[in-house]
Design an enzyme around this catalytic site. Structure first.
Site, PDB file in Angstrom:
ATOM      1  CG  HIS A 237      -0.581   0.005   2.515  1.00 60.43           C
ATOM      2  ND1 HIS A 237      -0.348   1.165   3.217  1.00 60.43           N
ATOM      3  CD2 HIS A 237      -0.331  -1.001   3.379  1.00 60.43           C
ATOM      4  CE1 HIS A 237       0.030   0.862   4.456  1.00 60.43           C
ATOM      5  NE2 HIS A 237       0.050  -0.451   4.585  1.00 60.43           N
TER       6      HIS A 237
ATOM      7  CD  GLU B  59      -3.372  -1.510   4.900  1.00 56.62           C
ATOM      8  OE1 GLU B  59      -3.342  -2.627   5.410  1.00 56.62           O
ATOM      9  OE2 GLU B  59      -3.042  -0.491   5.532  1.00 56.62           O
TER      10      GLU B  59
ATOM     11  CG  ASP C 258       1.013  -3.849   5.054  1.00 56.81           C
ATOM     12  OD1 ASP C 258       1.819  -2.939   5.269  1.00 56.81           O
ATOM     13  OD2 ASP C 258      -0.185  -3.813   5.410  1.00 56.81           O
TER      14      ASP C 258
HETATM   15 ZN   LIG Z   1      -0.531   0.262   8.809  1.00 53.45          ZN
END
Ligand SMILES: [Zn+2]
Ligand SMILES: *[C@@H]1O[C@H](CO)[C@@H](O)[C@H](O)[C@H]1NC(C)=O
Ligand SMILES: *[C@@H]1O[C@H](CO)[C@@H](O)[C@H](O)[C@H]1NC(C)=O
Ligand SMILES: *[C@@H]1O[C@H](CO)[C@@H](O)[C@H](O)[C@H]1NC(C)=O
Ligand SMILES: *[C@@H]1O[C@H](CO)[C@@H](O)[C@H](O)[C@H]1NC(C)=O
Ligand SMILES: *[C@@H]1O[C@H](CO)[C@@H](O)[C@H](O)[C@H]1NC(C)=O
Ligand SMILES: *[C@@H]1O[C@H](CO)[C@@H](O)[C@H](O)[C@H]1NC(C)=O
Length: 513
Positions: A286, A330, A359
């Site tokens: 993200h 996100e 992530d």
């Molecule tokens: Zn985060």
């Protein structure tokens, strides 16, 4: 990584699905395209991708240099936020989108690129106060996306107990006008309660919990009938409730200074020109951070890992299409990835063989955490992906742990729509155990990422050893599937009904009531 509800903050955003703002697909403009280098032209003679060479092309210097760039970009938000951030709607996030776009444009025609814009509602609460009689309850939290009190000034009024669950207009007494509604949590959404209170003439609403706990929530889609709304723990509500039930007057003060606005934000999607377009391996990270800080580990690390792997991949040909995504929103509840998968036609969905989520790749007090994505509970193939990560760590003589595959990052929409998924991470606000200290080094008893969702998530907040190693593993995952899906389950259905029944707690648009 989305905040767990415990840590969730008042500023929140929700995707406006079915809104009038159309989805935009913008190709890169001609000015953004430099003359392509010979080695990036699709027809040029290049070797077929292989995992050793792609992994060997990854180096820490490039990653760290990019992290410096990204921090500089986060600083562009200082005028508005007084500190660096790449939260959606900020100059730091727009700068991140521009940075990724221009870096991709440098790769010539190896990829086709598109931007997918979608609307998000952005709420900010600047200040708030609630006084019930003589009490100032500590647990009072303004709901996300709450409007301000009238003229952003305190409003005064007696507290009025609403009947039943406050889910029906008839629960709201006629004498509510100019007063403050006191409503129990449950049965219908917070937004519905706030709307009923507003229609009945209340100047504010307090929704109290049915148990002792403190809680927060969102009014979701803004409505002209919403009034300034607080959440309150059952514990703090109890004395007031007792007085109201005894017929006593509880004169109160409510104050919220807030703002709700709709912004447009953007996912970036790129895909190799080369490779079978009906069989794609997809991966994403993200592009946004939380408002509190620059988000260099969360998820600058994943975003830059993707960028670096996408860059190095251009030295190779691929058999299968490779698609990279940089999601926006996100941190506000997986908005970008939800939007992308929701708007994907079925035949396009079926072309995605799997989705890999990256992530938080370099937490300072890291553990190598592989999502425990099993085929028993997820689309067929998720477990093969999980095992690919485990095998790689094992082959390097490294330890890894399984962590819950519970919907806390952008893989969630894929899994829900029948696409196998998985990924790995290095840890957020969780606490490293003694055993994990023995397995990975670092410090037991402390967060994996002590700067998780904070201002100090800057360039010093990544462990280079972990980040480099994990970027090599991302390269391995890309090379493996770009070369072949042999032995990997065929795509089945786009409906994962009956297979995947996870809670929806991390989504912006799924309501907790
Ligand atoms: Zn985060
Ligand atoms: C591609 O390979 C060449 C030759 O080995 C190397 O100089 C270059 O750094 C590699 N990466 C990219 C992105 O071109
Ligand atoms: C992984 O998930 C499976 C169920 O899908 C469960 O049986 C197993 O205990 C989990 N493993 C770990 C280490 O959490
Ligand atoms: C893996 O974990 C064990 C403890 O469970 C530890 O003894 C070993 O040194 C660890 N391996 C590495 C490479 O850190
Ligand atoms: C990264 O972690 C390793 C192992 O805990 C440690 O030896 C190293 O000093 C750390 N490096 C950085 C840059 O934090
Ligand atoms: C999952 O994929 C494997 C390998 O392609 C296949 O043998 C198996 O039948 C599939 N399972 C389901 C439930 O579709
Ligand atoms: C898709 O999955 C659903 C739910 O598991 C099942 O009822 C349906 O028969 C499947 N459809 C196809 C075409 O396989």
């Amino acid at each position: 990584m989305v905040a767990s509800k415990r840590l969730c903050l008042a500023a929140a955003i929700a995707a406006l699905h079915g809104s009038a703002i159309a989805q935009l697909q913008q190709p890169l403009s001609a000015e953004q395209r430099p003359l392509e280098a010979d080695n990036t032209r699709p027809g040029a003679k290049k070797p077929l991708v292989n995992t050793e060479d792609l992994q060997a092309s990854i180096n820490a210097e490039n990653l760290l240099e990019r992290a410096q760039d990204l921090y500089g970009i986060a600083k562009r938000s200082e005028g508005q936020y007084q500190h660096p951030t790449r939260v959606i709607g900020s100059d730091g996030h727009r700068g991140t989108i521009d940075y990724i776009t221009s870096e991709i444009a440098r790769l010539g025609d190896y990829y086709t690129s598109s931007k997918q814009s979608f609307p998000a509602v952005l709420g900010k609460v600047y200040e708030s106060r609630l006084v019930l009689g003589h009490d100032v309850p500590a647990s009072a939290v303004p709901m996300s996306l709450t409007p301000p009190t009238t003229n952003k000034q305190p409003v005064y009024g007696d507290l009025v107990l609403v009947a039943n669950d406050g889910c029906d207009a008839s629960d709201y007494p006629s004498e509510l006008s100019g007063k403050i509604a006191f409503i129990i949590r449950g049965t219908c959404s917070f937004g519905t309660k706030s709307e009923h209170a507003g229609k009945a003439g209340a100047v504010a609403a307090v929704i109290y919990n049915y148990n002792d706990d403190t809680f927060g929530g969102t009014l979701e889609k803004p409505s002209a009938n919403h009034v300034a709304t607080f959440g309150l723990s059952g514990k703090d509500a109890a004395p007031t409730l007792e007085k109201l039930k005894a017929g006593k007057v509880v004169d109160s003060i409510a104050f919220i200074d807030s703002e709700v606005s709709t912004i447009s934000t953007t996912n970036i999607i790129i895909q190799t020109v080369d490779g079978d377009p009906d069989n794609c391996v997809m991966l994403g990270g993200h592009s946004d951070s939380v408002g509190e800080g620059p988000g260099i580990n969360d998820d600058g690390s994943g975003s830059l890992t993707l960028l670096e792997v996408a860059t190095q991949l251009t030295n190779f040909t691929v058999n299968n299409c490779v698609r990279f995504a940089w999601w926006a929103g996100e941190e506000e509840g997986l908005l970008g990835s939800d939007y992308y998968v929701d708007t994907l036609p079925e035949e396009e969905n079926m072309k995605i063989r799997l989705f890999m989520d990256y992530d938080m790749m370099g937490s300072p007090n890291y553990a190598y955490q592989v999502y425990n994505a099993t085929n028993a509970k997820n689309p067929n193939g998720s477990e093969e992906l999980r095992d690919l990560y485990v095998d790689w760590y094992t082959s390097k003589g490294l330890n890894q742990t399984f962590i819950p595959f519970d919907g806390r990052s952008d893989y969630d929409a894929f899994i829900r729509n029948g696409i196998p998924g998985g990924g790995f991470a290095t840890g957020a606000e969780g606490i490293k155990t003694k055993e994990e200290e023995a397995m990975f080094g670092g410090k037991a008893g402390e967060w994996y990422d002590p700067c998780y969702h904070q201002l100090c998530d800057d360039t010093s907040n990544v462990n280079t050893t972990a980040w480099l190693l994990n970027t090599q593993l991302v390269a391995h995952s890309v090379a493996t599937f770009a070369k072949s899906f042999d032995g990997f389950p065929e795509r089945a259905n786009t409906t994962a009904a009956g297979v995947y029944e996870q809670e929806t707690k991390y989504h912006g648009r799924y309501l907790e009531i």
